[in-house]
Structures are given as C-alpha cells and as structure tokens.
Scaffold this motif. Structure first.
Motif, PDB file in Angstrom:
ATOM      1  N   SER A  10       0.890  -1.188   0.000  1.00  0.00           N
ATOM      2  CA  SER A  10      -0.032   0.083  -0.128  1.00  0.00           C
ATOM      3  C   SER A  10       0.866   1.123  -0.139  1.00  0.00           C
ATOM      4  O   SER A  10       0.239   2.457  -0.190  1.00  0.00           O
ATOM      5  CB  SER A  10      -0.966   0.027   1.304  1.00  0.00           C
ATOM      6  N   GLU A  15       4.761  -0.753  -3.001  1.00  0.00           N
ATOM      7  CA  GLU A  15       3.764  -0.203  -4.002  1.00  0.00           C
ATOM      8  C   GLU A  15       4.653  -0.044  -4.980  1.00  0.00           C
ATOM      9  O   GLU A  15       4.182  -0.287  -6.244  1.00  0.00           O
ATOM     10  CB  GLU A  15       3.373   1.292  -3.405  1.00  0.00           C
ATOM     11  N   ASP A  36      -8.305   0.529   1.146  1.00  0.00           N
ATOM     12  CA  ASP A  36      -8.770   1.421   0.096  1.00  0.00           C
ATOM     13  C   ASP A  36      -7.747   1.864  -0.787  1.00  0.00           C
ATOM     14  O   ASP A  36      -7.783   1.878  -2.098  1.00  0.00           O
ATOM     15  CB  ASP A  36      -9.214   2.890   0.737  1.00  0.00           C
ATOM     16  N   ARG A  37      -6.457   1.745  -0.337  1.00  0.00           N
ATOM     17  CA  ARG A  37      -4.931   2.145  -0.948  1.00  0.00           C
ATOM     18  C   ARG A  37      -4.762   0.909  -2.115  1.00  0.00           C
ATOM     19  O   ARG A  37      -4.559   1.256  -3.130  1.00  0.00           O
ATOM     20  CB  ARG A  37      -4.022   2.303  -0.329  1.00  0.00           C
ATOM     21  N   THR A  39      -7.158  -1.288  -3.055  1.00  0.00           N
ATOM     22  CA  THR A  39      -8.015  -1.250  -4.215  1.00  0.00           C
ATOM     23  C   THR A  39      -7.708  -0.426  -5.174  1.00  0.00           C
ATOM     24  O   THR A  39      -7.980  -0.795  -6.429  1.00  0.00           O
ATOM     25  CB  THR A  39      -9.262  -1.259  -3.494  1.00  0.00           C
ATOM     26  N   GLU A  40      -7.635   0.870  -4.858  1.00  0.00           N
ATOM     27  CA  GLU A  40      -7.182   1.808  -5.755  1.00  0.00           C
ATOM     28  C   GLU A  40      -6.046   1.313  -6.673  1.00  0.00           C
ATOM     29  O   GLU A  40      -6.031   1.545  -8.125  1.00  0.00           O
ATOM     30  CB  GLU A  40      -7.191   3.219  -5.216  1.00  0.00           C
ATOM     31  N   LEU A  41      -5.025   1.039  -6.169  1.00  0.00           N
ATOM     32  CA  LEU A  41      -3.830   0.605  -6.886  1.00  0.00           C
ATOM     33  C   LEU A  41      -4.044  -0.458  -7.733  1.00  0.00           C
ATOM     34  O   LEU A  41      -3.640  -0.715  -8.748  1.00  0.00           O
ATOM     35  CB  LEU A  41      -2.580   0.082  -5.810  1.00  0.00           C
ATOM     36  N   GLU A  43      -6.862  -1.322  -8.885  1.00  0.00           N
ATOM     37  CA  GLU A  43      -7.610  -1.101 -10.428  1.00  0.00           C
ATOM     38  C   GLU A  43      -6.732  -0.179 -11.250  1.00  0.00           C
ATOM     39  O   GLU A  43      -6.936  -0.368 -12.405  1.00  0.00           O
ATOM     40  CB  GLU A  43      -8.872  -0.193  -9.844  1.00  0.00           C
ATOM     41  N   GLU A  44      -6.008   0.600 -10.796  1.00  0.00           N
ATOM     42  CA  GLU A  44      -5.176   1.462 -11.709  1.00  0.00           C
ATOM     43  C   GLU A  44      -4.039   0.277 -12.375  1.00  0.00           C
ATOM     44  O   GLU A  44      -3.886   0.725 -13.606  1.00  0.00           O
ATOM     45  CB  GLU A  44      -4.366   2.380 -10.877  1.00  0.00           C
TER      46      GLU A  44
END
Ligand SMILES: NC(=O)c1ccc[n+]([C@@H]2O[C@H](COP(=O)([O-])OP(=O)(O)OC[C@H]3O[C@@H](n4cnc5c(N)ncnc54)[C@H](OP(=O)(O)O)[C@@H]3O)[C@@H](O)[C@H]2O)c1
Length: 253
Positions: A10, A15, A36-37, A39-41, A43-44
C-alpha cells in the motif's frame, strides 16, 4: 499466469514493486492493512497494464495473519510464482521507554509473519519450478542499532534467515534473496519518527532505484541497494563492532 504476492504493497517500496512488476505484465496479489489504497492501486494497475491484480487485506501483527492469507490463496486457487516479504516498520527511541506492545508487534510483522508466510507458501513456489522470494531486510541488518534496537535485530534475523534459505533451496528452482536498502524515500521515516535523523539527512535513494536493482539481481543471496550503501557495509565489515554500533546510534540519535 501465476501471481506474485507482495506484502506491504500500500506504500513505499512495496507499492513500487507492484508498479514495476505490473509494467512488466506480471499478475499480482497485493497485501496490507489499508484496503482503500490497495483497491485503488489494483484497479489502476489492471487498467494501465491489463494485468490481474488482487487485493487481500491483512494485519501482519496478528499471529494468525499468515495462516489466514495462505488459506485465502488456496480458496481462490491462485498459483504463485513469487513472494515479496516487504511489509515492515521501525520505531526510534530507547528500548526501555518505548511501548512494549509496539516493539513486540514489530517482531511479529518484520520476523514472525515473514517466516510464517514463507513456510506456508514455499510448497506452492516449489511446484511452479521457477519461483522467487525477496525478503526485505535493510542495511540495518549488518550491525546493532542503538535507539532502534529491536528494528535492527529484526533485520539481522531476516538477513540471516534469507541467506540460509538461499543455500537450502539452491537447485530447487526457488531463488531466495535478502534485499538490504539503506535510507529510502517512503512513508517509513515519518512512521518511525526518523525524518530529523542524520541518517535520513545524509541522503536517500528512490524506491524506484531500490526496486529496479532488487529485481535485476534477485538471483543473488544478498542485494545491497546502491554503491553508497555497499561501501558503508563493506567499511563496516572492516571496522570493530563497537565502532559500527556507535556510528549507527549516532546516525539516529
Ligand atoms: N524506507 C527505508 O528507509 C527502508 C530502509 C531499509 C529497509 N526498509 C524496509 O522496507 C520495507 C518497506 O518499507 P517502506 O520503506 O516501503 O515503508 P512504508 O512506506 O511505511 O511501507 C510499509 C508497508 O508495510 C505495510 N505494513 C506495515 N505494518 C503492517 C501490518 N501490521 N500488516 C500489514 N502490512 C503492514 C504498510 O501497509 P499498511 O500500513 O497499509 O498496513 C506499508 O504498505 C520494510 O520492511 C522496511 O523495514 C525501509
């Protein structure tokens, strides 16, 4: 395709491992507490590189975390080609004044969960025939560290454990490497109360440079990040132990 699992994905070095491997087309499993971090990563990286990026949240300070993670991997049927044991944290202060619970949690995250996860996932990596393990130690592994006594001791463990495993698994197809970064740009220093130390004022490496070197040299038992850190470790080996430990204490006084 088999996945590479990265703990502590994360932020910081973890990362960056995720971003670098995704750019090479590698499918990933991202592990940390901040869902949250992650999931965002995920998806990106999926969008940008067309890879399969999965998220598993875990608090590796919990004694049952590694077993739960291994069970989740089995339940999903995800095959593994790599394990990057990167999650970890430090804290600056005198051993007797720092909170005992936090220091024991440090041993749990930096050492016990790393060992636990390695033992549970090794059979899967062997099955693939061509797996790798990168255990993130530190240049802290090479000497004692007054004002960060437990952190330095955990990293000495990770280095010793990884070197031994590297030899035990020679010829098995699974390569084990201890990555030893020095001061690196990430959230580590602020979380460890170290931003104002001589160590972090004397220069840092980027997480990108650390990760690029770690991946390029992952067949080695020990990867020390950057020539400056290699020089420091080499000089430390030629010096008496009393001097290296006092210097480490001074760098983070
Ligand atoms: N930065 C340096 O100067 C430096 C130098 C040498 C070695 N290292 C080592 O490099 C590794 C990565 O650190 P970094 O520099 O990238 O620091 P960072 O930016 O603070 O990242 C640490 C990562 O570990 C995760 N983590 C921490 N505690 C956890 C827990 N209880 N359960 C699950 N995940 C946890 C964090 O995720 P959550 O908070 O979301 O859980 C985060 O993703 C660590 O092992 C560190 O000791 C760092």
């Amino acid at each position: 395709m088999a996945h590479v699992i990265i703990t502590g994905a994360s932020a910081g070095i973890g990362e960056t491992f995720a971003r670098t491997l995704a750019a090479q087309g590698q499918d990933l499993i991202l592990v940390a507490r901040r869902k949250d971090r992650l999931t965002e990563l995920a998806e990106e990286l999926g969008r940008q590189h067309g890879i399969d990026a999965r998220v598993l949240t875990a608090d590796l300070a919990r004694p049952d975390a590694a077993a739960t993670l291994a069970d989740e991997l089995t339940a999903h049927g995800w095959a593994l080609s790599g394990l990057i044991n990167n999650a970890g944290f430090g804290d600056r202060g005198s051993f007797e004044k720092m909170d005992l619970e936090r220091q024991l949690a440090m041993i749990q995250v930096n050492v016990t969960s790393l060992v636990d996860l390695t033992w549970r996932l090794l059979p899967q990596l062997r099955q693939q025939g061509e797996g790798f393990i990168i255990n993130v130690a530190s240049t802290a592994a090479f000497q004692a560290g007054p004002n960060m006594a437990i952190y330095y001791a955990t990293k000495a463990f990770v280095l010793s454990f990884s070197e031994a495993l590297h030899e035990e698994l020679r010829g098995s197809g699974v390569r084990v490497s201890a990555l030893c970064p020095g001061a690196t740009e990430s959230e580590f220093a602020s979380r460890a109360n170290m931003t104002d130390t001589r160590l972090f004022h004397s220069g840092t490496m980027s997480a990108e440079a650390v990760v690029a070197e770690a991946l390029a040299r992952r067949q080695r038992a020990i990867v020390i990040s950057g020539w400056r850190n290699r020089l420091m470790v080499w000089a430390g080996k030629l010096s008496p132990r009393w001097l290296t430990r006092r210097l480490a204490g001074w760098l983070q006084a």
